[in-house]
Design an enzyme around this catalytic site. Sequence first.
Site, PDB file in Angstrom:
ATOM      1  CD  GLU A  29      -8.839   1.374   1.733  1.00 46.15           C
ATOM      2  OE1 GLU A  29      -8.350   0.285   1.371  1.00 46.15           O
ATOM      3  OE2 GLU A  29      -8.197   2.231   2.342  1.00 46.15           O
ATOM      4  CB  CYS A  79      -0.961   0.010   1.177  1.00 50.39           C
ATOM      5  SG  CYS A  79      -2.255  -1.232   1.031  1.00 50.39           S
ATOM      6  CG  HIS A 109     -11.834  10.667 -11.465  1.00 47.66           C
ATOM      7  ND1 HIS A 109     -13.145  10.518 -11.076  1.00 47.66           N
ATOM      8  CD2 HIS A 109     -11.548   9.622 -12.273  1.00 47.66           C
ATOM      9  CE1 HIS A 109     -13.631   9.436 -11.648  1.00 47.66           C
ATOM     10  NE2 HIS A 109     -12.690   8.863 -12.361  1.00 47.66           N
TER      11      HIS A 109
END
Length: 122
Positions: free
Chosen positions: A111, A22, A66
Amino acid sequence: MDIFIKTHFSGGHHLRDYPGTCEQPHGHNWKLKVTVRADQLDQLGMGIDFKVLKARVNTVVDELDHCNLNDHPAFAAVNPSSEHIAIFLFKALQQPLAGEHYRLYSVEVSETDSSGVIYFGD
Protein backbone atom coordinates in the site's frame (compact mmCIF):
# COMPACT_ATOMS: atom_id res chain seq x y z
CA MET A 1 16.08 -18.89 -10.35
CA ASP A 2 13.50 -16.27 -9.38
CA ILE A 3 12.22 -13.95 -12.10
CA PHE A 4 10.02 -11.00 -11.16
CA ILE A 5 8.23 -7.98 -12.49
CA LYS A 6 6.96 -4.94 -10.66
CA THR A 7 3.77 -3.17 -11.61
CA HIS A 8 1.01 -1.18 -9.93
CA PHE A 9 -2.66 -0.34 -9.96
CA SER A 10 -4.84 2.37 -8.49
CA GLY A 11 -8.12 1.66 -6.80
CA GLY A 12 -10.51 2.57 -4.06
CA HIS A 13 -11.76 0.50 -1.16
CA HIS A 14 -12.93 0.57 2.41
CA LEU A 15 -12.48 -2.00 5.13
CA ARG A 16 -15.86 -3.10 6.47
CA ASP A 17 -16.15 -3.04 10.27
CA TYR A 18 -12.65 -1.62 10.67
CA PRO A 19 -12.31 0.29 13.95
CA GLY A 20 -10.87 3.47 12.45
CA THR A 21 -10.66 5.72 9.43
CA CYS A 22 -9.95 2.87 6.97
CA GLU A 23 -13.65 2.05 7.19
CA GLN A 24 -14.22 5.20 5.12
CA PRO A 25 -13.83 5.01 1.33
CA HIS A 26 -10.28 5.88 0.27
CA GLY A 27 -7.77 4.95 -2.40
CA HIS A 28 -4.28 3.59 -2.84
CA ASN A 29 -1.70 3.24 -5.56
CA TRP A 30 -0.88 -0.39 -4.84
CA LYS A 31 2.56 -1.61 -5.91
CA LEU A 32 2.92 -5.24 -6.94
CA LYS A 33 5.83 -7.60 -7.36
CA VAL A 34 5.09 -10.95 -8.97
CA THR A 35 7.80 -13.61 -8.78
CA VAL A 36 8.05 -16.79 -10.83
CA ARG A 37 10.50 -19.56 -9.85
CA ALA A 38 12.17 -21.45 -12.70
CA ASP A 39 14.06 -24.72 -12.24
CA GLN A 40 15.85 -24.38 -15.57
CA LEU A 41 16.27 -21.93 -18.44
CA ASP A 42 14.85 -22.29 -21.93
CA GLN A 43 16.87 -22.41 -25.16
CA LEU A 44 17.11 -18.60 -25.13
CA GLY A 45 18.49 -18.54 -21.59
CA MET A 46 15.29 -17.38 -19.89
CA GLY A 47 13.20 -18.83 -17.07
CA ILE A 48 10.18 -17.00 -18.48
CA ASP A 49 10.19 -14.15 -20.96
CA PHE A 50 9.54 -10.84 -19.18
CA LYS A 51 7.15 -9.94 -22.01
CA VAL A 52 5.06 -13.05 -21.31
CA LEU A 53 5.16 -12.50 -17.55
CA LYS A 54 4.06 -8.87 -17.89
CA ALA A 55 1.22 -9.71 -20.27
CA ARG A 56 -0.20 -12.44 -18.03
CA VAL A 57 0.05 -10.30 -14.90
CA ASN A 58 -1.47 -7.26 -16.59
CA THR A 59 -4.49 -9.27 -17.73
CA VAL A 60 -5.40 -9.88 -14.08
CA VAL A 61 -4.26 -6.52 -12.67
CA ASP A 62 -6.34 -4.66 -15.26
CA GLU A 63 -9.45 -6.09 -13.53
CA LEU A 64 -8.55 -4.14 -10.39
CA ASP A 65 -7.20 -0.91 -11.86
CA HIS A 66 -9.33 2.17 -11.22
CA CYS A 67 -12.23 0.34 -9.65
CA ASN A 68 -13.90 0.22 -6.27
CA LEU A 69 -12.49 -3.05 -4.99
CA ASN A 70 -15.47 -3.53 -2.66
CA ASP A 71 -17.60 -3.94 -5.80
CA HIS A 72 -15.34 -6.64 -7.28
CA PRO A 73 -16.80 -10.16 -6.91
CA ALA A 74 -13.59 -11.46 -5.29
CA PHE A 75 -14.14 -9.12 -2.34
CA ALA A 76 -17.88 -9.49 -1.85
CA ALA A 77 -17.45 -11.67 1.25
CA VAL A 78 -14.00 -10.47 2.42
CA ASN A 79 -12.41 -7.09 2.93
CA PRO A 80 -10.22 -5.91 0.05
CA SER A 81 -7.18 -5.71 2.31
CA SER A 82 -3.67 -6.01 0.94
CA GLU A 83 -3.66 -9.59 2.22
CA HIS A 84 -6.83 -10.52 0.35
CA ILE A 85 -5.64 -8.70 -2.77
CA ALA A 86 -2.43 -10.76 -2.68
CA ILE A 87 -4.41 -14.00 -2.29
CA PHE A 88 -6.75 -13.04 -5.15
CA LEU A 89 -3.84 -12.21 -7.46
CA PHE A 90 -1.96 -15.38 -6.57
CA LYS A 91 -4.97 -17.60 -7.25
CA ALA A 92 -5.77 -15.78 -10.50
CA LEU A 93 -2.17 -16.01 -11.72
CA GLN A 94 -1.30 -19.50 -10.55
CA GLN A 95 -2.57 -21.29 -13.67
CA PRO A 96 -1.42 -18.70 -16.26
CA LEU A 97 2.07 -18.77 -14.69
CA ALA A 98 2.47 -22.54 -14.57
CA GLY A 99 4.88 -23.75 -17.22
CA GLU A 100 6.92 -26.84 -17.77
CA HIS A 101 9.95 -25.36 -15.97
CA TYR A 102 8.49 -22.46 -13.99
CA ARG A 103 5.68 -21.67 -11.57
CA LEU A 104 4.30 -18.72 -9.69
CA TYR A 105 6.30 -18.32 -6.48
CA SER A 106 4.97 -15.21 -4.73
CA VAL A 107 2.88 -12.07 -4.99
CA GLU A 108 3.86 -8.97 -3.06
CA VAL A 109 1.32 -6.18 -2.51
CA SER A 110 2.33 -2.84 -0.97
CA GLU A 111 0.00 0.00 0.00
CA THR A 112 2.97 2.27 0.71
CA ASP A 113 6.73 2.11 0.30
CA SER A 114 7.03 0.92 3.89
CA SER A 115 4.16 -1.55 4.32
CA GLY A 116 2.97 -4.57 2.40
CA VAL A 117 2.50 -8.32 2.32
CA ILE A 118 4.05 -11.25 0.47
CA TYR A 119 1.89 -14.29 -0.28
CA PHE A 120 3.42 -17.62 -1.27
CA GLY A 121 0.22 -19.61 -1.80
CA ASP A 122 -1.35 -22.32 0.29
